[in-house]
Design a protein around this motif. Structure first.
Motif, PDB file in Angstrom:
ATOM      1  N   PRO A   6      -7.133   3.146  -9.107  1.00 30.00           N
ATOM      2  CA  PRO A   6      -6.009   4.069  -9.224  1.00 30.00           C
ATOM      3  C   PRO A   6      -4.783   3.446  -8.578  1.00 30.00           C
ATOM      4  O   PRO A   6      -4.901   2.622  -7.682  1.00 30.00           O
ATOM      5  N   PRO A   8      -1.600   3.337  -6.141  1.00 26.70           N
ATOM      6  CA  PRO A   8      -1.427   3.966  -4.825  1.00 26.70           C
ATOM      7  C   PRO A   8      -0.725   5.314  -4.929  1.00 26.70           C
ATOM      8  O   PRO A   8      -0.885   6.162  -4.074  1.00 26.70           O
ATOM      9  N   ALA A   9       0.021   5.504  -5.998  1.00 24.99           N
ATOM     10  CA  ALA A   9       0.753   6.760  -6.149  1.00 24.99           C
ATOM     11  C   ALA A   9      -0.190   7.932  -6.347  1.00 24.99           C
ATOM     12  O   ALA A   9       0.214   9.086  -6.278  1.00 24.99           O
ATOM     13  N   GLU A  10      -1.489   7.605  -6.581  1.00 25.20           N
ATOM     14  CA  GLU A  10      -2.443   8.685  -6.781  1.00 25.20           C
ATOM     15  C   GLU A  10      -2.649   9.490  -5.503  1.00 25.20           C
ATOM     16  O   GLU A  10      -3.161  10.591  -5.541  1.00 25.20           O
ATOM     17  N   ILE A  11      -2.298   8.877  -4.366  1.00 26.48           N
ATOM     18  CA  ILE A  11      -2.403   9.635  -3.129  1.00 26.48           C
ATOM     19  C   ILE A  11      -1.202  10.557  -3.037  1.00 26.48           C
ATOM     20  O   ILE A  11      -0.080  10.098  -2.946  1.00 26.48           O
ATOM     21  N   ALA A  12      -1.475  11.838  -3.104  1.00 30.92           N
ATOM     22  CA  ALA A  12      -0.379  12.790  -3.031  1.00 30.92           C
ATOM     23  C   ALA A  12      -0.285  13.368  -1.628  1.00 30.92           C
ATOM     24  O   ALA A  12      -1.291  13.502  -0.967  1.00 30.92           O
ATOM     25  N   ALA A  16       2.688   9.317   2.041  1.00 30.11           N
ATOM     26  CA  ALA A  16       1.438   9.355   2.791  1.00 30.11           C
ATOM     27  C   ALA A  16       1.552   9.790   4.235  1.00 30.11           C
ATOM     28  O   ALA A  16       1.748   8.976   5.126  1.00 30.11           O
ATOM     29  N   PRO A  17       1.436  11.053   4.491  1.00 28.74           N
ATOM     30  CA  PRO A  17       1.530  11.520   5.868  1.00 28.74           C
ATOM     31  C   PRO A  17       0.262  11.194   6.641  1.00 28.74           C
ATOM     32  O   PRO A  17      -0.561  12.056   6.879  1.00 28.74           O
ATOM     33  N   GLY A  18       0.089   9.976   6.977  1.00 28.54           N
ATOM     34  CA  GLY A  18      -1.072   9.568   7.754  1.00 28.54           C
ATOM     35  C   GLY A  18      -0.909  10.032   9.191  1.00 28.54           C
ATOM     36  O   GLY A  18       0.094  10.620   9.547  1.00 28.54           O
ATOM     37  N   PRO A 360      -4.507  19.744   8.963  1.00 32.30           N
ATOM     38  CA  PRO A 360      -3.637  18.753   8.320  1.00 32.30           C
ATOM     39  C   PRO A 360      -2.979  19.285   7.051  1.00 32.30           C
ATOM     40  O   PRO A 360      -1.937  18.798   6.657  1.00 32.30           O
ATOM     41  N   ARG A 361      -3.576  20.296   6.428  1.00 31.39           N
ATOM     42  CA  ARG A 361      -2.992  20.831   5.199  1.00 31.39           C
ATOM     43  C   ARG A 361      -1.717  21.615   5.464  1.00 31.39           C
ATOM     44  O   ARG A 361      -0.916  21.855   4.572  1.00 31.39           O
TER      45      ARG A 361
END
Lengths: 363, 283
Positions: A6, A8-12, A16-18, A360-361
């Motif tokens: 996938p 990297p943009a697949e991470i919504a 990326a709030p890591g 985290p949500r």
């Protein structure tokens, strides 16, 4: 076999709030919350002011007494500023509040702020210890109730909790005093300090916070600390019992919900120990709604429990505002209510912040 | 153990639920074996296929009860193990990929912590080693940016990524048997195939056994070596996947007849007309 990965943009969401980035975001949101906080405070001030003006208690009469002449009555009315239009009165009042002037109490004839600064820490001390007790005992009790659903530990906790809900506080307080102070002599009686310690409190303890416990500990006056703690234990336990019953019940139901979730099964599949499944995985998720429950229960106690404060002769904010109300002492009522309101709002703000840290949500 | 010896041999497994109206049997005495191969269990909802998978792991929760004459895994008799001994098998030697990553990953834990936990519970390892293995495992499930995924939370992943994370989390301790319980049912059709390919590749490369639980007969027949057809708690037919067209049991045949075909016209699809005799396995 190669499979297209996938992008990297697949991470919504993007950006990326890591873990590392989460904190500034919390701060930024906090700034917005702070803005709404100010608006809420203004609303609170307006609401308490208006309610105080429409309540059918005549503050003028409370001062001059019912034998005053009409002329004396009028003079007092003008002196209190009650002759002016309502909006003018409010602006004057809000202006005074901004400078920290809540007026003078007609009952104690001291500045309201000084009175409240004495009464609120007493309530804060009591409410904090009670809530601490509620959290430290109530949450584990709720967890055990959920993991032993329907078996004897659950039933026991449920019955004890039900008692906490249904026994009137004045009865519980009186019985507690009778048994632990009167008969067994394990604790000190009503009030915040024994008369014998009041002098050493005056001289040895620097009043940093207004909380006798904290101040005496900070000043190293351990005899005062011990006596204050001995006075605090009973009312804190009585109040803590209610908060414990509520927190335990809510914890149990949140935990039951979480323990039925698939991620709990997944953790068990991985070979995670049952203790870790319950206390880390399930409780970690149940903690999210629990924040609200604990904050709410703490806030209720911060309003000051009039009954408990009366029985234990605890000079807290609940007792202060109630006495002021009966005496038609509106500056004191307004000031006390406003301070409690501020504490309420701050607590809300804090729980909001905590909520974002735990979940985290919500970031 | 020889290469052909079964990894898992289940004999007379029963799962019973105690309800107010008496016990209800979800699994009614089934026996099967899984070697280092891909075995599919198909059946409709409530046929007992998921409970079979959970019973092997000893994870049927109250009010359910699992009993079996024997569940052998390698040289061990799982029915004789204590809960503590069983935990050493869970995850490390038998793992399970569950249906929906939205629910099967812990929402308040980072992906990194959840993968690390799979390793940590089965022995002490250095943080460096755990991180290295987590990253290489994520690469194996075709995640391009493993470092970032490790630091993210499940809600930040798409369904397909979530399920690949789930696979990584379950396979990182290198189990010998993987139970996949409807691993693609919750995913978009477009990513189902990706996830299946990854799963297939890993199972093949590592020489693992796979118990693939699904309601999708066609999927199972293309993906597995052998198919067990379950109906109302019993295995009614066991058949090589390539021979599914020649299935003999009326239930299996009925299921096959229900499948829509491209170019099959627009006549209504066949429905099952159930008969009590179906519950009996084939002679």
């Amino acid at each position: 076999m190669t499979v297209p990965g996938p992008s990297p943009a697949e991470i919504a969401p993007p950006g990326a709030p890591g873990g590392g980035l989460a904190f500034p975001r919390i701060l930024r949101r906090s700034a917005t919350t702070f803005g709404t906080l100010l608006v809420t405070l203004f609303g609170l001030l307006l609401a308490t002011f208006l309610i105080a003006r429409v309540v059918p208690i005549d503050p003028v009469l409370a001062i001059v007494g019912d034998r005053a002449t009409q002329a004396q009555y009028e003079a007092a009315r003008v002196a209190l500023g009650l002759g002016r239009p309502l909006w003018e009165q409010f602006i004057a009042y809000a202006g005074d509040v901004l400078t920290g002037d809540f007026g003078r109490s007609t009952l104690t004839s001291r500045p309201v702020l000084q009175d409240v600064a004495g009464a609120f820490p007493a309530t804060l001390e009591l409410a904090t210890l009670a809530t601490l007790l509620g959290v430290l005992v109530g949450i584990p009790a709720g967890v055990v109730g959920a993991t032993h659903q329907g078996r004897w530990p659950d039933q026991l906790i449920r019955v004890v909790g039900l008692l906490g809900y249904s026994v009137p506080v004045f009865w519980l307080g009186l019985v507690a005093l009778l048994v632990f102070y009167g008969q067994l002599g394990w604790t000190a009686g009503p009030g915040r300090l024994d008369t014998a310690f009041e002098l050493s409190y005056e001289f040895d303890v620097t009043p940093y916070t207004g909380s006798i416990l904290l101040d005496s500990a900070l000043s190293g006056a351990w005899d005062v600390f011990g006596n204050a703690l001995s006075h605090l234990v009973l009312p804190a336990c009585v109040l803590g019992y209610f908060s414990l019953a509520y927190i335990a019940r809510m914890t149990r139901s949140f935990m039951l919900e979480q323990l039925g979730q698939e991620y709990v099964t997944a953790a068990r599949v991985k070979g995670v120990s049952e203790a870790r499944v319950v206390w880390v995985h399930a409780l970690g998720n149940a903690a999210v709604p629990l924040i609200t429950v604990v904050a709410l229960s703490y806030a209720t106690l911060l309003e000051g429990s009039v009954l408990t404060e009366t029985i234990f002769a605890w000079p807290g904010i609940g007792l202060y505002v109630t006495n002021a109300l009966f005496a038609g002492d509106f500056n004191a009522v307004l000031g006390g209510t406003f301070v409690v309101g501020v504490a309420f709002i701050l607590l809300n703000f804090l729980s909001d912040l905590l909520y974002r840290i735990v979940d985290p949500r919500a970031r | 153990m020889s290469a052909n010896a079964p990894l898992l041999a289940v004999e007379d497994l029963r799962v019973t639920f105690d309800t107010r109206r008496g016990p209800v049997e979800a699994v009614r005495g089934i026996s099967f074996q899984v070697g280092r191969e891909r075995v599919g269990i198909v059946g409709e909802s409530g046929s007992g296929k998921s409970m079979t998978g959970r019973a092997v792991l000893g994870l049927v929760r109250a009010p359910g009860r699992a009993q079996a004459r024997s569940i052998r895994f390698g040289d061990a008799e799982l029915t004789q193990l204590s809960e503590r001994e069983m935990r050493a098998y869970r995850g490390a030697r038998i793992a399970m990929v569950m249906q929906d990553p939205k629910y099967s990953l812990n929402p308040v834990m980072t992906v990194g912590r959840q993968i690390a936990e799979s390793l940590r519970v089965h022995g002490r390892r250095s943080a460096r080693e755990i991180r290295a293995r987590s990253i290489s495992m994520l690469e194996e499930v075709a995640i391009r940016d493993p470092e970032r995924v490790l630091a993210s939370h499940p809600h930040e992943l798409s369904g397909g990524m979530g399920q690949r994370v789930m696979i990584a989390m379950m396979l990182v301790p290198e189990p010998e048997l993987l139970i996949a319980d409807e691993p693609t049912s919750a995913l978009d059709v477009t990513v189902q195939l990706d996830v299946l390919r990854i799963l297939d590749g890993l199972v093949r490369d590592r020489g693992m056994g796979l118990l693939f639980i699904s309601h999708d007969l066609r999927l199972v027949s293309t993906f597995c070596d052998r198919v067990l057809v379950m109906y109302r708690g019993r295995i009614v037919e066991e058949i090589a996947a390539k021979d599914l067209g020649q299935a003999r049991h009326p239930y299996t045949r009925g299921l096959l007849a229900c499948l829509p075909r491209i170019g099959g016209g627009d006549a209504p699809l066949a429905t099952l007309s159930r008969e009590p005799a179906w519950e009996a396995p084939l002679p």
